[in-house]
Design an enzyme around this catalytic site. Structure first.
Site, PDB file in Angstrom:
ATOM      1  N   ASP A  13       0.858  -1.183   0.000  1.00 39.78           N
ATOM      2  CA  ASP A  13       0.000   0.000   0.000  1.00 39.78           C
ATOM      3  C   ASP A  13       0.894   1.233   0.000  1.00 39.78           C
ATOM      4  OD1 ASP A  13      -2.406   1.525   0.158  1.00 39.78           O
ATOM      5  OD2 ASP A  13      -2.031   1.867   2.265  1.00 39.78           O
ATOM      6  N   SER A  14       0.261   2.386  -0.270  1.00 39.32           N
ATOM      7  CA  SER A  14       1.021   3.629  -0.221  1.00 39.32           C
ATOM      8  C   SER A  14       1.329   4.025   1.226  1.00 39.32           C
ATOM      9  CB  SER A  14       0.229   4.734  -0.910  1.00 39.32           C
ATOM     10  OG  SER A  14      -1.028   4.874  -0.290  1.00 39.32           O
ATOM     11  N   TYR A  45      -0.409   8.352  -3.120  1.00 41.09           N
ATOM     12  CA  TYR A  45      -0.307   7.921  -4.513  1.00 41.09           C
ATOM     13  C   TYR A  45      -1.457   8.512  -5.347  1.00 41.09           C
ATOM     14  CZ  TYR A  45       3.102   4.089  -3.721  1.00 41.09           C
ATOM     15  OH  TYR A  45       4.208   3.334  -3.449  1.00 41.09           O
ATOM     16  N   GLY A  46      -2.557   8.814  -4.663  1.00 33.60           N
ATOM     17  CA  GLY A  46      -3.804   9.153  -5.348  1.00 33.60           C
ATOM     18  C   GLY A  46      -3.721  10.334  -6.300  1.00 33.60           C
ATOM     19  N   CYS A  76      -3.684  -1.165  -2.249  1.00 33.34           N
ATOM     20  CA  CYS A  76      -3.909   0.246  -2.552  1.00 33.34           C
ATOM     21  C   CYS A  76      -4.761   0.364  -3.816  1.00 33.34           C
ATOM     22  CB  CYS A  76      -2.546   0.899  -2.771  1.00 33.34           C
ATOM     23  SG  CYS A  76      -2.614   2.614  -3.253  1.00 33.34           S
ATOM     24  N   ASN A  77      -5.916   1.002  -3.692  1.00 28.78           N
ATOM     25  CA  ASN A  77      -6.790   1.165  -4.862  1.00 28.78           C
ATOM     26  C   ASN A  77      -6.080   1.932  -5.980  1.00 28.78           C
ATOM     27  OD1 ASN A  77      -9.965   0.541  -4.271  1.00 28.78           O
ATOM     28  ND2 ASN A  77      -8.820   0.930  -2.419  1.00 28.78           N
ATOM     29  N   GLU A 155      -5.909  10.429   7.854  1.00 27.68           N
ATOM     30  CA  GLU A 155      -4.499  10.495   8.261  1.00 27.68           C
ATOM     31  C   GLU A 155      -4.304  11.432   9.460  1.00 27.68           C
ATOM     32  OE1 GLU A 155      -1.442   9.266   6.980  1.00 27.68           O
ATOM     33  OE2 GLU A 155      -2.609   7.838   5.804  1.00 27.68           O
ATOM     34  N   CYS A 187     -11.083   3.174  -1.664  1.00 28.44           N
ATOM     35  CA  CYS A 187      -9.825   3.714  -1.163  1.00 28.44           C
ATOM     36  C   CYS A 187      -9.580   3.068   0.196  1.00 28.44           C
ATOM     37  CB  CYS A 187      -9.928   5.231  -1.021  1.00 28.44           C
ATOM     38  SG  CYS A 187      -8.508   5.976  -0.225  1.00 28.44           S
ATOM     39  N   THR A 188      -8.319   2.682   0.412  1.00 23.02           N
ATOM     40  CA  THR A 188      -7.982   1.964   1.643  1.00 23.02           C
ATOM     41  C   THR A 188      -8.411   2.687   2.920  1.00 23.02           C
ATOM     42  OG1 THR A 188      -5.842   3.030   1.407  1.00 23.02           O
ATOM     43  CG2 THR A 188      -5.991   0.717   0.766  1.00 23.02           C
ATOM     44  N   HIS A 189      -8.451   4.004   2.861  1.00 25.37           N
ATOM     45  CA  HIS A 189      -8.726   4.766   4.086  1.00 25.37           C
ATOM     46  C   HIS A 189     -10.206   4.837   4.451  1.00 25.37           C
ATOM     47  CE1 HIS A 189      -4.645   5.908   3.412  1.00 25.37           C
ATOM     48  NE2 HIS A 189      -4.623   6.741   4.442  1.00 25.37           N
TER      49      HIS A 189
HETATM   50  N1  DGL Z   1      -3.888   3.826  -0.549  1.00 21.61           N
HETATM   51  C1  DGL Z   1      -4.506   4.828  -1.396  1.00 21.61           C
HETATM   52  C2  DGL Z   1      -5.700   4.218  -2.114  1.00 21.61           C
HETATM   53  O1  DGL Z   1      -6.282   3.236  -1.702  1.00 21.61           O
HETATM   54  C3  DGL Z   1      -4.989   6.021  -0.594  1.00 21.61           C
HETATM   55  C4  DGL Z   1      -3.909   6.935  -0.140  1.00 21.61           C
HETATM   56  C5  DGL Z   1      -3.085   7.516  -1.263  1.00 21.61           C
HETATM   57  O2  DGL Z   1      -3.550   8.384  -2.017  1.00 21.61           O
HETATM   58  O3  DGL Z   1      -1.937   7.090  -1.372  1.00 21.61           O
HETATM   59  O4  DGL Z   1      -6.090   4.737  -3.130  1.00 21.61           O
END
Ligand code: DGL
Length: 269
Positions: A13-14, A45-46, A76-77, A155, A187-189
């Protein structure tokens, strides 16, 4: 005996968000060992170009492969949306991403065939969920909305603030107006603010956590490829690596997974 089965599952994941997937993996396949890499130094990453996200993901996968893994879970999506097929082409072990399992679960849940997708700019811009849904069931309406601020809210531990309610309401308004009855939290969050999203959308809307669906799919693949860990030990071993400083990752990880975790910093490239 398949010796591969004793290896670990690599999860990337990011940052910390992919721990929501680890939590579900632990629930669905508790005997599996996990090696996790959170690219906390380079997240988010988004908002990055897809080509860059793909490069980062491959660097992480290269690292994970030094740790004896039998499967990669792209938790990570944004990284999954940027190039799941690309990673699959390069690897000779199963690669599970969060997109397809989430799409499949949403199709099962929807009654009016109107599905909402929320995610980062990268995920929504890629159209990955729309493509997956229309491949599985053409004709279903999909309405997507990038919600970049939600990652920052999670976050910064601001989920239970009035601002967070207002921002979420604003993001979800168009989806409400479209009458979606199912929302993929792409999204993971977002599973970390599921209660708030549910409150804003109302109880008749089904929320799909891509984390849970991914864990189910990982289990199915392990079973069908005879890769389930034969050791029925209650002491599965998880190792956590991050590219940034480990402290805040460990703090959030402890809250999320319910026990102390130790993370090690690894500098990539
Ligand atoms: N892990 C990213 C996702 O699921 C979310 C956080 C990011 O933007 O890196 O898209």
């Amino acid at each position: 005996m398949n010796l591969e089965a004793y290896k670990s599952i690599g999860v990337l994941d990011s940052g910390v968000g992919g721990l929501t997937v680890v939590r579900e993996l632990h629930r669905w396949i508790p005997h599996e060992n996990i090696v996790y890499f959170g690219d906390t130094y380079r997240m988010p990453y988004g908002s990055r170009p897809q080509e860059e996200v793909r490069r980062f993901a491959l660097e992480i996968i290269d690292f994970l492969q030094t740790q004896e893994i039998k499967m990669v879970v792209v938790a990570c999506n944004s990284a999954a949306a940027a190039g799941l097929d690309y990673y699959r082409e390069k690897l000779n072990i199963p690669v599970v991403g969060v997109i397809e399992p989430g799409a499949r679960a949403a199709l099962k849940a929807t009654r009016n065939e109107r599905i909402g997708v929320i995610g980062t700019e990268g995920t929504v811009g890629s159209g990955a969920y729309e493509k997956a849904i229309s491949r599985m069931e053409p004709g279903v309406e999909v309405y997507s909305r990038a919600c970049p601020l939600l990652v920052l809210i999670v976050e910064n531990n601001l989920v239970y603030s009035p601002e967070s309610y207002r921002v979420t309401e604003e993001y979800l308004k168009p989806l409400k107006e479209q009458g979606v009855d199912t929302i993929i939290m792409g999204c993971t969050h977002y599973p970390l603010m599921q209660d708030l999203i549910q409150e804003v959308m109302g109880e008749n809307v089904t929320l799909i956590s891509s984390a849970e669906e991914t864990a189910r799919e990982a289990k199915e693949i392990l079973v069908s490829s005879s890769l389930m860990n034969p050791l029925n030990s209650s002491h599965s071993r998880h190792r956590f690596f991050v590219s940034g400083k480990p402290f805040s990752f460990e703090e959030i990880g402890k809250k999320l997974l319910g026990s102390e975790i130790k993370a090690y910093q690894v500098v990539l490239s």
